[in-house]
Design a protein around this motif. Structure first.
Motif, short mmCIF file in Angstrom:
data_model
loop_
_atom_site.label_atom_id
_atom_site.label_comp_id
_atom_site.label_asym_id
_atom_site.label_seq_id
_atom_site.Cartn_x
_atom_site.Cartn_y
_atom_site.Cartn_z
N LEU A 1 -20.10 -11.54 -28.63
CA LEU A 1 -20.42 -10.11 -28.54
C LEU A 1 -21.53 -10.63 -27.11
N TRP A 2 -21.74 -9.73 -25.82
CA TRP A 2 -22.52 -10.03 -24.78
C TRP A 2 -23.65 -8.54 -25.04
N GLN A 3 -24.56 -9.29 -24.79
CA GLN A 3 -25.92 -9.04 -24.64
C GLN A 3 -26.46 -8.21 -23.94
N GLY A 4 -25.97 -7.49 -22.97
CA GLY A 4 -26.80 -6.92 -21.79
C GLY A 4 -28.19 -7.30 -21.34
N SER A 5 -28.65 -7.39 -22.46
CA SER A 5 -30.50 -7.60 -21.84
C SER A 5 -30.87 -8.71 -22.10
N SER A 6 -30.39 -9.74 -22.82
CA SER A 6 -30.42 -11.43 -21.97
C SER A 6 -29.77 -11.93 -21.67
N LYS A 7 -28.53 -11.24 -21.23
CA LYS A 7 -26.93 -12.28 -19.72
C LYS A 7 -26.90 -12.54 -20.92
N THR A 8 -26.33 -13.16 -22.17
CA THR A 8 -25.19 -13.99 -22.87
C THR A 8 -24.47 -13.41 -23.57
N TRP A 9 -24.07 -14.39 -24.18
CA TRP A 9 -22.65 -14.02 -24.92
C TRP A 9 -23.01 -14.81 -26.30
N LEU A 10 -23.35 -13.56 -27.24
CA LEU A 10 -23.83 -13.98 -28.64
C LEU A 10 -22.60 -14.65 -29.81
N PRO A 11 -23.08 -15.23 -30.08
CA PRO A 11 -21.71 -15.80 -31.19
C PRO A 11 -21.60 -15.06 -32.09
N LEU A 12 -20.87 -14.26 -32.81
CA LEU A 12 -21.02 -13.35 -34.48
C LEU A 12 -20.57 -14.63 -35.35
N GLY A 13 -20.71 -15.54 -35.67
CA GLY A 13 -20.02 -16.63 -36.66
C GLY A 13 -19.59 -16.96 -35.68
N SER A 14 -18.79 -18.24 -36.66
CA SER A 14 -17.41 -18.59 -36.28
C SER A 14 -16.65 -19.64 -37.28
N LEU A 15 -15.49 -19.88 -37.70
CA LEU A 15 -14.36 -20.59 -38.28
C LEU A 15 -13.45 -22.16 -37.91
N PRO A 16 -13.46 -22.73 -38.66
CA PRO A 16 -13.95 -22.73 -39.89
C PRO A 16 -15.56 -23.09 -39.98
N VAL A 17 -16.30 -22.27 -41.72
CA VAL A 17 -17.72 -22.08 -41.30
C VAL A 17 -17.97 -24.19 -41.99
N ASP A 18 -17.32 -24.00 -43.06
CA ASP A 18 -17.74 -25.61 -43.39
C ASP A 18 -16.34 -26.02 -44.25
N ASN A 19 -17.03 -27.10 -45.30
CA ASN A 19 -15.94 -28.33 -45.71
C ASN A 19 -14.50 -27.81 -46.07
N CYS A 20 -14.91 -26.57 -46.61
CA CYS A 20 -13.79 -25.88 -47.78
C CYS A 20 -12.96 -24.73 -46.78
N ASP A 21 -13.00 -25.09 -45.15
CA ASP A 21 -12.31 -24.37 -44.99
C ASP A 21 -11.77 -24.95 -44.46
N PHE A 22 -12.06 -26.43 -44.54
CA PHE A 22 -10.97 -27.40 -43.33
C PHE A 22 -9.56 -27.61 -44.13
N TYR A 23 -8.21 -27.07 -44.08
CA TYR A 23 -6.92 -27.28 -44.55
C TYR A 23 -7.20 -28.36 -45.84
N SER A 24 -6.63 -28.10 -46.78
CA SER A 24 -6.39 -28.98 -47.56
C SER A 24 -8.17 -29.68 -47.99
N ARG A 25 -8.85 -29.10 -47.54
CA ARG A 25 -10.09 -30.58 -48.07
C ARG A 25 -9.95 -31.36 -49.40
N CYS A 26 -9.33 -31.02 -50.80
CA CYS A 26 -9.41 -31.20 -51.14
C CYS A 26 -8.01 -32.28 -51.90
N GLY A 27 -7.03 -32.20 -50.62
CA GLY A 27 -5.76 -32.77 -51.29
C GLY A 27 -4.78 -32.01 -52.34
N PRO A 28 -3.75 -31.97 -52.76
CA PRO A 28 -2.77 -31.49 -54.02
C PRO A 28 -4.06 -31.29 -55.00
#
Length: 811
Positions: free
Chosen positions: A266-293
């Motif tokens: 999100l563009w923040q006009g006051s600070s002239k920066t692009w502010l991240p609102l989050g990201s994926l993957p978030v944690d270990n469980c977000d990585f595909y098949s982290r714990c195998g079959p």
């Protein structure tokens, strides 16, 4: 001399205007090169040649005009970088092209077929959406939105054509200073059911939750009330994801980074920066098949390893698990045997999970059929039944026929239930035997049917004075305007067994509701509107069109209608759980509403009301928001229902008056109850009462059924001002709730039920206050409305309006 000066001024103005009209467009005979650019009409985007930092190569790209920090959102010649700025123009075949001027060769083209008549008359236009369009006589021949780079913009589709297999995907840059295609792509899995994926080259890197329907969700809201909505859509031949923003001034983009992170910025006009609102993957469980079959990754639980084996399974390579390597997954402790077409075993129920990958979608199955089909298939290892959110509302039966891969427990987004087949000796207390599973499903179906007793949709009453021929002709002429599927009366009669009493779920002032099963075992709620009401034909059609336009995850979906002969019938999505009041005010049921569930319900209702007030295609005032009009889906997420009393506002309209006050006593604001004056603040008042009911577990009706009794809000206020707010909290959750969060909800509820509409917050402010962690930032509450006790004659004393009042209670 005066005429000469005027002539020179006019000539200069014409030249300036002529120049300005070409700023956003490339036409035959024109080109840009060097540091010249095309700029969209409102100045949001520009197109031109650029050289990334730390690079010697040049590319043609579109960027946000966010000085001093630029953001490249699309690149034309990603695979053919230039050693010097090139030339952008229309080629002899009518296509947009990029030329390497030094070597006199074309390095990029829009490459579409252009007719002979159009070749010398095409134009390229940079839109204020960030889209580059090639057109001929206002017909789009090609657009950059169909060929994304690494950024997704509002209105752009990430899609899959189910007929041709063609996809629109995001592709990351190779490096922060290299726009050439990188290792990561984001798109939709070609196999159904719908899933979003990030691939690292050809390997699955991240996977979204399984998606089975059409929906729109509020995914972001800024401090000033503006919001972004994410939509999932399943058409006949296309599946796509898109998002929109409520205010075109918002600069919100989604970026697939060179390292594979999927980030909204999100563009923040006051600070002239692009502010991240989050990201994926978030944690270990977000990585595909982290714990195998057949392993499950458990999110948010403190333990040395997030991985564990499912019930009835054990680690395939225990030594590797000890070393932190879970890729081998798990294997069954005891093999299952198959005899007489039935795999001997039981089903273990696992809740709040991200469903595994490689599911098979079995269409047109009821819950019982889904259960039975998996039980009698020796290859079926697990099944899940997911209620659709699209117009069909057919429940989706998902089955797995092998290893369970990428299963996550305690999943926050789209948490589902799954039944996993295990050996009988492994069942313990968690599983369900084949027979007990069937019994549980029967009980669930009966309970769901009973829950529909409260679904009395106050829609579309029919005026008796209209003649049969006039009604039928009018209906037939307006059928195509409803934007809803039309059902034949014969199919409705078959679905309800000719409106039999056995299928009747309940009846209210607006007509009976029946359980119906359409072709394909689709379970629906069918509302047969009473012929004896006084609502007019125009009102019926207006409200039919109104509800058809509402698409939000926290609003109940109207699936279709039947307008035939003397009948006016509405078909709604079937909700597996009952209405909120059935849980909230029943001592034996309220324990199922733990604090986390209650808070999620409060937030969901607020999002739904905010949507109809501000972000839907029509601005709507609900006018009858109450606990019995909030339905709960399979995971206890709320859906606001019953728009029969709703009213459409103009986009810039603030308030209105009515000569007929309708609604439920106890939820009405004073200005509406006594004077017929209503606005968004009427719904805010009703929401405040409902919020206090959810916190306290007390029904507002219990406070006014006896003369001179205080209102619920006044009872809360008296405790609040004495510093005894904790006593308001329902005793069933008082010891386990997050006290500061509950007290903040009470504070917000009191702000919503203020006497003066101007003292009440907007729904956007309500959501911000609910999400805030700082109680001190909330405004000071005043004494709530109706603090001066009035008896029932107050209505006639203060108003000459006609009043239609519904007492809250079981219907």
């Amino acid at each position: 001399m005066g005429w000469l000066l005027r002539y020179i001024v006019m000539l200069l103005l014409s030249l300036i205007l002529s120049f300005c009209t070409c700023l956003d467009k490339i036409i035959p005979g024109k080109s840009i090169s060097g540091n010249r650019t095309l700029t969209s009409s409102l100045g949001a985007f520009s197109l031109g040649f650029f050289r990334p930092e730390n690079s010697t190569k040049y590319f043609l790209g579109i960027q946000y005009n966010t000085f001093p920090v630029t953001a490249i959102v699309w690149v034309a010649n990603r695979e053919s970088p230039l050693d010097s700025p090139g030339v952008f123009m229309l080629g002899s075949d009518g296509n947009l092209v990029v030329l390497d001027e030094a070597h006199k060769v074309m390095v990029w083209s829009s490459n579409v077929s252009v007719s002979t008549a159009a070749k010398n008359n095409t134009a390229g236009l940079v839109m204020d959406t960030g889209n580059l369009v090639l057109s001929f006589e206002e017909v789009t021949l090609w657009q950059s939105f169909d060929h994304p780079s690494d950024n997704m913009l509002p209105g752009m589709k990430i899609s899959l054509n189910k007929m041709t297999g063609q996809q629109r995907r995001l592709t990351s840059w190779a490096a922060p200073d290299d726009p050439q295609p990188g290792n990561f792509t984001f798109g939709i899995d070609p196999k159904l059911p719908v899933q979003g994926f990030i691939w690292k080259e050809t390997i699955r890197y991240w996977r979204s939750s399984i998606y089975v329907g059409m929906d729109t969700r509020t995914v972001f809201q800024s401090q000033n009330g503006t919001a972004a909505f994410l939509s999932y859509n399943v058409d006949v031949d296309e599946v796509y994801i898109t998002y929109s923003v409520s205010d075109s001034s918002i600069k919100l983009r989604v970026w697939l980074s060179p390292t594979g992170q999927f980030e909204p910025l999100l563009w923040q006009g006051s600070s002239k920066t692009w502010l991240p609102l989050g990201s994926l993957p978030v944690d270990n469980c977000d990585f595909y098949s982290r714990c195998g079959p057949d392993g499950a990754c458990h999110r948010d639980e403190p333990r040395s390893s997030p991985c564990q084996c499912l019930t009835g399974f054990t680690a395939k390579f225990p030594n590797q698990w000890d070393a932190g390597d879970w890729s081998g997954g798990c294997v069954r402790e005891k093999d299952l045997t198959c005899g007489n077409g039935l795999l001997q075993g039981y089903f273990s129920k696992l809740e709040k999970v991200k469903l595994p990958d490689y599911s098979v979608l079995l269409e047109n199955r009821s819950m019982s059929q889904c259960d039975s089909e998996c039980q009698h298939n020796c290859s079926c290892t697990a099944y899940a039944y997911v209620n659709a959110t699209d117009e069909s509302n057919i429940g989706k039966c998902l089955a797995w026929f092998g290893e369970l891969v990428d299963l996550v427990e305690n999943h926050k987004v789209a948490p589902y239930e799954i039944y996993i087949r295990v050996h009988g000796s492994n069942l313990g207390n968690k599983g369900l035997s084949v027979n007990s599973s069937k019994r549980s499903l029967v009980i669930a179906i009966v309970s769901s049917a009973a829950g529909l007793l409260t679904i009395i949709f106050g829609y579309f009453l029919w005026k008796k004075k209209l003649g049969k021929e006039g009604r039928t002709a009018g209906r037939m002429n307006e059928k195509n305007d409803t934007e809803l599927p039309l059902f034949g009366l014969r199919s409705i009669l078959a679905a309800t067994d000719n409106f039999s009493e056995a299928n009747k779920l309940g009846e209210g002032g607006f007509g009976p509701v029946y359980k119906g099963i359409l072709l394909g075992d689709q379970e629906v709620a069918i509302k047969r509107l009473s012929k004896n009401s006084g609502q007019g034909h125009l009102e019926f059609m207006n409200e039919l069109k109104l509800i058809a336009k509402l698409q939000h995850t926290n609003l109940v979906r109207l699936l279709g209608c039947c307008i035939e002969e003397e009948e006016m019938i509405l078909i709604y999505e079937y909700m597996p759980n009952r209405s909120l009041d059935k849980f909230l005010f029943d001592p034996s049921e309220k324990t199922k509403l733990d604090w986390g569930t209650r808070f999620r319900i409060i937030e969901g209702i607020a999002q739904g009301v905010l949507y109809i007030h501000k972000y839907s295609r029509l601005k709507i005032i609900h006018r009858d928001l109450k606990a019995s009009n909030v339905l709960l889906d399979g995971t206890m997420n709320p859906k606001v229902s019953d728009f029969g009393m709703a009213r459409i506002f103009g986009i810039n309209q603030i308030e209105a008056n009515t000569n007929k006050v309708v609604g439920t006593y106890g939820y009405m604001s004073p200005e509406y109850a006594f004077y017929g004056h209503y606005s968004e603040k009427l719904d805010v008042f009703s929401f405040g009462v409902l919020l206090l009911e959810i916190i306290s577990g007390k029904r507002t009706a219990s406070f006014f059924r006896f003369e001179n009794s205080p209102t619920l809000a006044l009872w809360v206020w008296e405790l609040w001002k004495e510093g005894r707010g904790v006593e308001v909290i329902d005793a069933s959750v008082r010891e386990t709730c997050r006290t500061h969060e509950a007290l903040r909800c009470i504070h917000v509820g009191l702000l919503c039920v203020q006497e003066a509409p101007a003292d009440r917050p907007t729904m956007a402010s309500v959501i911000r206050m609910l999400e805030s962690d700082e109680a001190t930032s909330l405004p000071v509450s005043k004494e709530p409305a109706f603090s001066t006790r009035r008896n029932s004659s107050s209505v006639t004393t203060y108003s000459n309006n006609v009043v239609t009042i519904t007492l809250p209670g079981a219907r």
